[in-house]
Design an enzyme around this catalytic site. Structure first.
Site, PDB file in Angstrom:
ATOM      1  N   GLU A 202    -106.182  52.450  16.220  1.00 29.48           N
ATOM      2  CA  GLU A 202    -105.166  52.828  15.245  1.00 29.48           C
ATOM      3  C   GLU A 202    -105.543  52.257  13.872  1.00 29.48           C
ATOM      4  O   GLU A 202    -105.796  51.058  13.760  1.00 29.48           O
ATOM      5  CB  GLU A 202    -103.801  52.279  15.694  1.00 29.48           C
TER       6      GLU A 202
ATOM      7  N   GLN B  43    -104.556  47.098  18.314  1.00 31.22           N
ATOM      8  CA  GLN B  43    -104.127  46.557  17.022  1.00 31.22           C
ATOM      9  C   GLN B  43    -103.522  45.157  17.121  1.00 31.22           C
ATOM     10  O   GLN B  43    -103.715  44.336  16.234  1.00 31.22           O
ATOM     11  CB  GLN B  43    -103.135  47.529  16.386  1.00 31.22           C
TER      12      GLN B  43
ATOM     13  N   LEU C 260    -101.577  57.211  18.172  1.00 29.65           N
ATOM     14  CA  LEU C 260    -100.981  55.894  18.387  1.00 29.65           C
ATOM     15  C   LEU C 260    -100.625  55.729  19.863  1.00 29.65           C
ATOM     16  O   LEU C 260     -99.496  55.996  20.277  1.00 29.65           O
ATOM     17  CB  LEU C 260     -99.727  55.785  17.496  1.00 29.65           C
TER      18      LEU C 260
ATOM     19  N   GLU D  89    -102.083  53.126  23.079  1.00 27.83           N
ATOM     20  CA  GLU D  89    -103.101  52.209  23.598  1.00 27.83           C
ATOM     21  C   GLU D  89    -103.699  52.710  24.910  1.00 27.83           C
ATOM     22  O   GLU D  89    -104.887  52.498  25.186  1.00 27.83           O
ATOM     23  CB  GLU D  89    -102.504  50.805  23.802  1.00 27.83           C
TER      24      GLU D  89
ATOM     25  N   HIS E 187     -96.410  40.499  16.742  1.00 23.45           N
ATOM     26  CA  HIS E 187     -97.627  40.347  15.941  1.00 23.45           C
ATOM     27  C   HIS E 187     -98.269  38.986  16.162  1.00 23.45           C
ATOM     28  O   HIS E 187     -99.291  38.677  15.560  1.00 23.45           O
ATOM     29  CB  HIS E 187     -97.310  40.551  14.448  1.00 23.45           C
TER      30      HIS E 187
END
Ligand SMILES: Cc1ncc(C[n+]2csc(CCOP(=O)(O)OP(=O)(O)O)c2C)c(N)n1
Ligand SMILES: [Mg+2]
Length: 756
Positions: free
Chosen positions: A443, A496, A472, A474, A545
């Site tokens: 991505e 990502q 998008l 995985e 994240h």
């Protein structure tokens, strides 16, 4: 459908016996009109696209499949066979094998006995019965998996073995189809003809699975952009999944009108009728290179598996109705009506094949089984250190790299020390120059160069056919990777963020990492998965994240996991991972600590001490080798990795000041497999040990390190663990409550100091 009067007479418990008897009685009682015996090239019935020879061979394939099933049911109870999920009712899938080539890679449903028996005809001197019997018997001589699993698989026949997770093979089948087409664009020589198609079969219930749906969607997404994706999805619709009925008409309703997924129907219960229908779908897929959905009507007789006593949960009327739809009864009718077989000849054929299957199974039972753990594991994680080292250090591509970096003087090793993100970027340029068969995708990796600009410039340097954005998803990213690998390329998929690997974990856990094991190392899908990983980001918060759990990667058998903490190590580790993939077919996970991407300083702002000179090609990091800072120090040894490395180095200074101890910091670098011997050697002279693991307390790397220390006999060395809490990571400053910090390391050292 009317209930067969023959079937209705049988209300017994053993449906396999009844189904078998039904065939014999059906033939004996059949009283239709008989035509003049057709010659080999005549249509088997008027108007049929199938000729008599084709029918005879397909019928034989169907009967082989059926008798393997029947044999398995009988010999399972004698412990001579260890698998009873059968193909009965699905034997019409032999038509797909007949109408495709043995070089069309196939990813098959577990009910593919008919397909396999027919595909075996494509090469001389192959024996579907014996090969299958060896797999049923879990014999070491099983040519598909070496006795590791009952799989439909064959190296010469391009059938890549599947395990029994339904739907998980669809993304890589699509990936293989895409790879077949992409090879041309990157100048890669395919191992199969250029106009090959990928075949992928599955059940009706499985077509609902997220992993299947994602493959259909990605196939459409591809075709929508006019990009080729010659995949033939075959949905073998028997109307049921174990005990749950698929709503009548659902498969057609769900797939008939999908944009850019071209729907075809074929009657898999009737060879004379279905053959032309299958042919249309196969031709369409091969000629248009578009994703094609073949809805193949099948039925399921003899239950889901030998353990499924349907009579306990379904009415006998229903069972009898299903058994009457047995495609072998229809094939018997065609065989007799066409004049190709007399009743006696057909029964004799049936009997001959029954005997052949049983004889093969008895022979398979006499063949050796796997008896040593070493033999079980031999194909799981092949490793030839000398070859890997030579490949990783191979530096014979100077011209290409000079071109990529824009001149001799611009080569990265001639530049000043730089931080991690830059050196990973250089290392990626380098390996892509080294391996023309390498593709990098994920991505946002292309024009933008990734969220953290780590892949910046790569698309420009290597063009869109080698560096590109995916949709998008995985699961699809990792499916594509396996597809490219199946076609001999060396993919570098990017995930990502680590948290999003978990979405698609099964593509590595159940599929990629298992292929060498279940194919006895005959098939390999080398790949290096890059994952932006771990916590401590200051600018970009929150759990997803900053996910710090690598537990789901650590226990995947055969997977290599590495995590560089600095730019020079990042380059040498990547070279070794590429070599491990290239030489030994290994699947590797390359974890990039996001918070270190831009870190330049170690102790003080502006000191620039976390920047390193780019190692010139020729240098590589051996698998399992850690990096030791201050190897003479023994007052305290800190085992760590990733963000823990600079943290430990900073803490060591404070510890020296406050406790007077000299600290050795050990960066593990390789997290799976953990190098127990290296850990033991570093623990040996340690007066005290700290294990600093930024992952979570439970199932983290720290547990493995401590186990290695204890097992090596150093369990009495005073030891403390500094580790993340068992929680999700919160936003903003609170994140640092969860993760280990410098102060925690120093506090743990003081705790050790206070111990008697
Ligand atoms: C991901 C996954 N979930 C559950 C199972 C257990 N399971 C095996 S087969 C099956 C039913 C599949 O039905 P269908 O796709 O219609 O194939 P059929 O057996 O009818 O040919 C289930 C639930 C599995 N193998 N994999
Ligand atoms: Mg089904």
């Amino acid at each position: 459908m009317s209930v067969s009067p023959i079937a209705a007479r049988h209300k017994g418990f053993n449906r396999a016996e009844i189904v078998d008897q039904n065939f014999t009685e059906f033939v004996q009682h059949w009283n239709g009109d008989v035509r003049a015996k057709p010659r080999d090239n005549d249509p088997i019935l008027p108007g049929s696209a199938l000729d008599a020879r084709g029918f005879r061979e397909l019928l034989e394939s169907q009967l082989i499949s059926r008798h393997l099933d029947l044999m398995a049911r009988v010999l399972r109870v004698q412990n001579k066979v260890f698998y009873t999920i059968g193909s009965s009712g699905h034997e019409g899938n032999a038509m797909i094998a007949r109408l495709t080539r043995h070089t069309d890679p196939a990813f098959l449903h577990y009910r593919s006995g008919g397909f396999m028996a027919e595909r075996f005809r494509k090469l001389p001197d192959m024996d579907p019965v014996m090969d299958s019997a060896l797999s049923f018997a879990a014999s070491k001589d099983d040519p598909a998996s070496g006795g590791r699993h009952k799989v439909w698989g064959s190296k010469p026949l391009w059938v890549l073995p599947q395990t029994s997770t339904i739907a998980s093979h669809l993304p890589k089948a699509l990936g293989t189809a895409v790879a077949i087409e992409q090879a041309r664009r990157i100048g890669h020589q395919l191992p199969i003809p250029d106009d090959s198609i990928a075949i992928c079969s599955f059940g009706d219930a499985s077509s609902n699975h997220a992993t299947a749906q994602t493959a259909f969607n990605a196939a459409s997404w591809t075709a929508y952009q006019k990009l080729p994706a010659p995949v033939l999805f075959v949905c073998e619709d028997n109307g049921i999944g174990i005990s749950v009925k698929t709503p009548s008409g659902w498969v057609a309703n769900n797939f008939q009108h999908r944009p850019d997924l071209d729907y075809f129907f074929a009657d898999g219960l009737d060879l004379a009728e279905g053959y032309a229908q299958v042919q249309r779908a196969v031709d369409h897929c091969r000629n248009t290179r578009r994703p094609t959905f073949l809805h193949l009507k099948t039925t399921r007789v003899m239950g889901h598996a030998g353990t499924d006593f349907e009579i306990e949960w379904r009415s006998i009327e229903e069972l009898v109705t299903v058994e009457a739809s047995d495609p072998l009864l229809r094939s018997a009718a065609i065989a007799l009506a066409s004049g190709l077989y007399t009743k006696d000849a057909l029964l004799a054929l049936n009997d001959t094949l029954r005997k052949r299957c049983f004889a093969a199974a008895e022979e398979a039972d006499r063949r050796p089984k796997i008896e040593r753990l070493d033999d079980v594991m031999a194909p799981l994680a092949p490793y030839t250190p000398a070859k890997v080292k030579a490949e990783a250090e191979r530096a014979d591509y100077n011209d290409r790299r000079v071109a990529v970096f824009g001149g001799e003087e611009k080569l990265p090793e001639k530049q000043p020390p730089r931080h991690l993100a830059i050196q990973i970027n250089h290392a990626l340029h380098d390996v892509m120059a080294k391996y023309p068969e390498t593709l990098l995708f994920g991505e946002d990796v292309a024009q933008k160069g990734g969220v953290y600009t780590v892949t910046k410039g790569l698309q420009k340097a290597f063009k869109g056919s080698r560096v590109f954005n995916t949709l998008l998803d995985e699961t699809v990213i990792l499916g594509l990777a396996q597809g490219y690998a199946n076609m001999g390329m060396l993919p570098i998929p990017e995930i990502q963020y680590l948290a999003y690997f978990h979405n698609a974990c099964d593509q590595i856990r159940g599929e990629a990492a298992s292929l060498q094991f279940f194919s006895n190392d005959q098939y390999r899908n080398p790949l290096v998965m890059r994952v932006a990983s771990l916590g401590y980001q200051r600018g970009f918060g929150g759990h997803f994240h900053n996910d710090n759990s690598i537990a789901p990667l650590r226990d995947i058998p055969g997977l290599v996991v590495g995590c560089p903490s600095r730019g020079d190590d990042a380059a040498t580790m990547l070279r070794t991972m590429m070599a491990l993939s290239k030489v030994d077919g290994r699947v590797c996970a390359y974890l990039e600590p996001i918070a270190l991407y831009m870190t330049k300083d170690l102790y003080d702002a502006g000191d620039g001490q976390w920047q390193f000179v780019y190692p010139a090609p020729g240098e590589a990091m051996p698998l399992g080798e850690g990096r030791v800072y201050d190897d003479k120090a023994d007052d305290l040894v800190i085992f760590t990795f990733g963000n823990g490395v600079p943290m430990a180095l900073r803490s060591a200074r404070v510890i020296e000041k406050e406790l007077g101890w000299k600290t050795r910091v050990v960066d593990l670098r390789w997290l799976a497999p953990l190098n127990d011997a290296f850990i033991a050697a570093q623990a040996k002279n340690a007066k005290r040990i700290l294990v600093l693991d930024e992952g979570r307390k439970s199932a983290g790397v720290g547990e493995g390190v401590i186990t290695a220390i204890v097992e090596a006999g150093y369990g009495s060395t005073p030891l403390e663990r500094v580790v993340g809490a068992d929680t999700y990571t919160p936003l903003a400053g609170a994140a640092f409550l969860v993760l280990p910090g410098d102060a925690d390391v120093v506090a743990a050292a003081k705790k050790l100091a206070s111990r008697k």
